[in-house]
Motif scaffolding. Sequence first.
Motif, PDB file in Angstrom:
ATOM      1  N   ILE A  92      78.643  49.392  64.016  1.00  0.00           N
ATOM      2  CA  ILE A  92      78.785  49.115  62.583  1.00  0.00           C
ATOM      3  C   ILE A  92      77.787  48.048  62.149  1.00  0.00           C
ATOM      4  CG2 ILE A  92      80.341  48.159  60.833  1.00  0.00           C
ATOM      5  CD1 ILE A  92      82.662  49.445  62.338  1.00  0.00           C
ATOM      6  N   VAL A  93      77.598  47.035  63.007  1.00  0.00           N
ATOM      7  CA  VAL A  93      76.621  45.979  62.697  1.00  0.00           C
ATOM      8  C   VAL A  93      75.216  46.563  62.657  1.00  0.00           C
ATOM      9  CG1 VAL A  93      75.606  43.824  63.496  1.00  0.00           C
ATOM     10  CG2 VAL A  93      78.087  44.167  63.656  1.00  0.00           C
ATOM     11  N   ARG A  94      74.863  47.389  63.658  1.00  0.00           N
ATOM     12  CA  ARG A  94      73.511  47.957  63.726  1.00  0.00           C
ATOM     13  C   ARG A  94      73.230  48.903  62.560  1.00  0.00           C
ATOM     14  NH1 ARG A  94      75.104  48.697  69.338  1.00  0.00           N
ATOM     15  NH2 ARG A  94      74.191  47.024  70.627  1.00  0.00           N
ATOM     16  N   SER A  95      74.290  49.515  62.031  1.00  0.00           N
ATOM     17  CA  SER A  95      74.106  50.418  60.885  1.00  0.00           C
ATOM     18  C   SER A  95      74.016  49.671  59.572  1.00  0.00           C
ATOM     19  CB  SER A  95      75.264  51.409  60.818  1.00  0.00           C
ATOM     20  OG  SER A  95      76.466  50.743  60.440  1.00  0.00           O
ATOM     21  N   GLU A  96      73.962  48.318  59.672  1.00  0.00           N
ATOM     22  CA  GLU A  96      73.900  47.465  58.469  1.00  0.00           C
ATOM     23  C   GLU A  96      75.122  47.683  57.570  1.00  0.00           C
ATOM     24  OE1 GLU A  96      71.904  45.006  57.638  1.00  0.00           O
ATOM     25  OE2 GLU A  96      70.870  45.214  59.568  1.00  0.00           O
ATOM     26  N   PHE A  97      76.258  47.906  58.225  1.00  0.00           N
ATOM     27  CA  PHE A  97      77.533  48.003  57.506  1.00  0.00           C
ATOM     28  C   PHE A  97      77.490  49.091  56.425  1.00  0.00           C
ATOM     29  CE2 PHE A  97      76.922  43.593  58.908  1.00  0.00           C
ATOM     30  CZ  PHE A  97      78.039  43.425  59.736  1.00  0.00           C
ATOM     31  N   ASP A  98      77.095  50.294  56.820  1.00  0.00           N
ATOM     32  CA  ASP A  98      76.974  51.374  55.833  1.00  0.00           C
ATOM     33  C   ASP A  98      78.332  51.820  55.292  1.00  0.00           C
ATOM     34  OD1 ASP A  98      78.067  52.738  57.941  1.00  0.00           O
ATOM     35  OD2 ASP A  98      76.568  54.325  57.984  1.00  0.00           O
ATOM     36  N   GLY A  99      79.433  51.474  55.971  1.00  0.00           N
ATOM     37  CA  GLY A  99      80.765  51.702  55.422  1.00  0.00           C
ATOM     38  C   GLY A  99      81.366  53.054  55.712  1.00  0.00           C
ATOM     39  N   LYS A 100      80.692  53.912  56.468  1.00  0.00           N
ATOM     40  CA  LYS A 100      81.238  55.230  56.798  1.00  0.00           C
ATOM     41  C   LYS A 100      81.913  55.166  58.173  1.00  0.00           C
ATOM     42  CE  LYS A 100      77.905  57.823  54.053  1.00  0.00           C
ATOM     43  NZ  LYS A 100      76.834  58.845  54.057  1.00  0.00           N
ATOM     44  N   ILE A 101      83.197  55.532  58.191  1.00  0.00           N
ATOM     45  CA  ILE A 101      83.975  55.483  59.433  1.00  0.00           C
ATOM     46  C   ILE A 101      84.584  56.853  59.673  1.00  0.00           C
ATOM     47  CG2 ILE A 101      85.762  54.245  60.713  1.00  0.00           C
ATOM     48  CD1 ILE A 101      85.685  52.086  58.589  1.00  0.00           C
ATOM     49  N   THR A 102      84.286  57.463  60.802  1.00  0.00           N
ATOM     50  CA  THR A 102      84.847  58.768  61.114  1.00  0.00           C
ATOM     51  C   THR A 102      86.294  58.619  61.579  1.00  0.00           C
ATOM     52  OG1 THR A 102      84.165  58.715  63.427  1.00  0.00           O
ATOM     53  CG2 THR A 102      82.562  59.552  61.827  1.00  0.00           C
ATOM     54  N   ARG A 103      86.970  59.756  61.630  1.00  0.00           N
ATOM     55  CA  ARG A 103      88.360  59.736  62.083  1.00  0.00           C
ATOM     56  C   ARG A 103      88.471  59.258  63.532  1.00  0.00           C
ATOM     57  NH1 ARG A 103      91.228  65.281  61.334  1.00  0.00           N
ATOM     58  NH2 ARG A 103      89.669  65.857  62.897  1.00  0.00           N
ATOM     59  N   ASP A 104      87.488  59.661  64.369  1.00  0.00           N
ATOM     60  CA  ASP A 104      87.512  59.214  65.763  1.00  0.00           C
ATOM     61  C   ASP A 104      87.331  57.705  65.855  1.00  0.00           C
ATOM     62  OD1 ASP A 104      87.890  61.783  66.608  1.00  0.00           O
ATOM     63  OD2 ASP A 104      85.776  62.170  67.040  1.00  0.00           O
ATOM     64  N   TYR A 109      85.417  64.268  59.342  1.00  0.00           N
ATOM     65  CA  TYR A 109      86.445  63.662  58.505  1.00  0.00           C
ATOM     66  C   TYR A 109      86.458  62.159  58.741  1.00  0.00           C
ATOM     67  CZ  TYR A 109      88.548  68.006  56.908  1.00  0.00           C
ATOM     68  OH  TYR A 109      88.761  69.211  56.285  1.00  0.00           O
ATOM     69  N   GLY A 110      86.646  61.414  57.648  1.00  0.00           N
ATOM     70  CA  GLY A 110      86.666  59.966  57.754  1.00  0.00           C
ATOM     71  C   GLY A 110      86.878  59.319  56.403  1.00  0.00           C
TER      72      GLY A 110
END
Length: 501
Positions: free
Chosen positions: A412-424, A466-467
């Motif tokens: 999540i940090v490396r993605s610059e906190f893009d805010g997308k979270i999958t169900r997994d 899904y997320g």
Amino acid sequence: GDSWSYWHAKDNFEIIHCFKDDQYYRTKELVPSYYKELCDQRAELNSTPTEDGDLILAFRDLRSADYYNGIWNPSEQKLELYRAKNETQLDHWMKSHGRTIGEFIPVWEMKYLPKENFIVDEDRHIINTFVPTKYMRGTPRANSDFPTIRGIIHHMLGIKEGKDPDGLYNHWINWFACIFQRQQRPITSWVCHGTEGTGKGYVVNKIIMPLLGHVNVVSMLASNIEDDFNGWLENILFAFIDEIDVDDFTAKGRVGAKLKNNITEPTIAIRHMRRTAYNAVNTMQFMFSSNKPQPVHIPEGDRRYNVGEYQAKKLPRPNDDIVEGELMAFAEMLLAHKADIEEANTIIHTEARNRIQRLGITSLVETCRIIQNGDFESLWMARPDEKTINNSGSYDEWTLNAQAYCLLLKDIVRSEFDGKITRDELYTMLEYNVGKMPRTPNKFTALLRHNGVETMKIRKGGAVAYGIEVKWKVTPELRREIEKTLKESSKGLKLVKERKA
């Protein structure tokens, strides 16, 4: 007649007898004018007070159909009522005072009307069973002083050294003034908690009961709340529930719903043993006392419970004579207080209240709320010590979940906190922070939905899954802490692999 052979008993003129032929006649039919004259005399006598100024009462209550006999003294404002078993007892009661019942038993209405000042309305045949205390008839004086009572209330509310930044004392005084003045009933209650002997019971027994009247105050244990028969809630101004603890209730949700209804609703269903339930006007107000950290369940958005600060010190035993001597001054201040019902219906959000509220939130609900609110700091602070895990030599399921959680936070940090979270990824977060998550996708999605997390189709890493989408909240201080931690851990993180048999 001329022979004076017709007669009737002094205490019963309904039947006229005859000496000559031993016949019986109904007075109403034989001599109607005489009968009317006697009825008027009886009605006048029954409504005439005795030499002591007592009005003799004998009637049937309209709602309960029960018989009552008693005495009402208007000059002394003193009412005594006692239940009678049958008409014979009513008749004997009236005869013992030189009165008679008549051809029928009068019907009166017994009502509990705290807002009204009358006790007996002879014209309307209404008896107000609420009798105001002498303190309620006092003279309003805003500058009355009662230092001992003030100190006891401060101690009960957990106010330390006179410092009251939340305004607990004034809020409680306004709330109680609304009750004492009997004009409008607050739809809020108070929870006072602390160690034993902090003045909670003393305030009720030595201050509130005398002011409101012992018959208008009920003190019960928490176990009575779960009882299906709640006749004790009717015809009171104040209910004190002692030793309440949410963990003691077998059906917490049901008890919470009961309390909410009793505190806020204008009418309540009253159930007596072996009697049909009926609705009654709600005139009472609650105050709760507890020695436990979570006396009641306070859900999010609650507008019912004010909570005093936890009091850890015992109250030195007050001087009862001094307290009793200050009661009238306290009552005069309450009568002069400009009671604000809107303020009384408003909750003070103290830290003690927030603490009790947090105790009622499950770890699953709290974690789902943290994720939805984008509270990345809480998720980051919950991560395990990676160095300890790597050096532990442990290869159990928790270790793998902890490593997966650490890797997810770094992604999540490396993605610059893009805010997308999958169900997994949601599963990884909840399995580490809560545990025992359902493994099948449908059951896990249903669990998320029941806790306010609605998944949808999102695109992440070039794939559709899904997320949910959140907006992460990351302060500059947290960002620096994350960068420092990642820099130290990048020197050599080795994932623990499952040993091969």
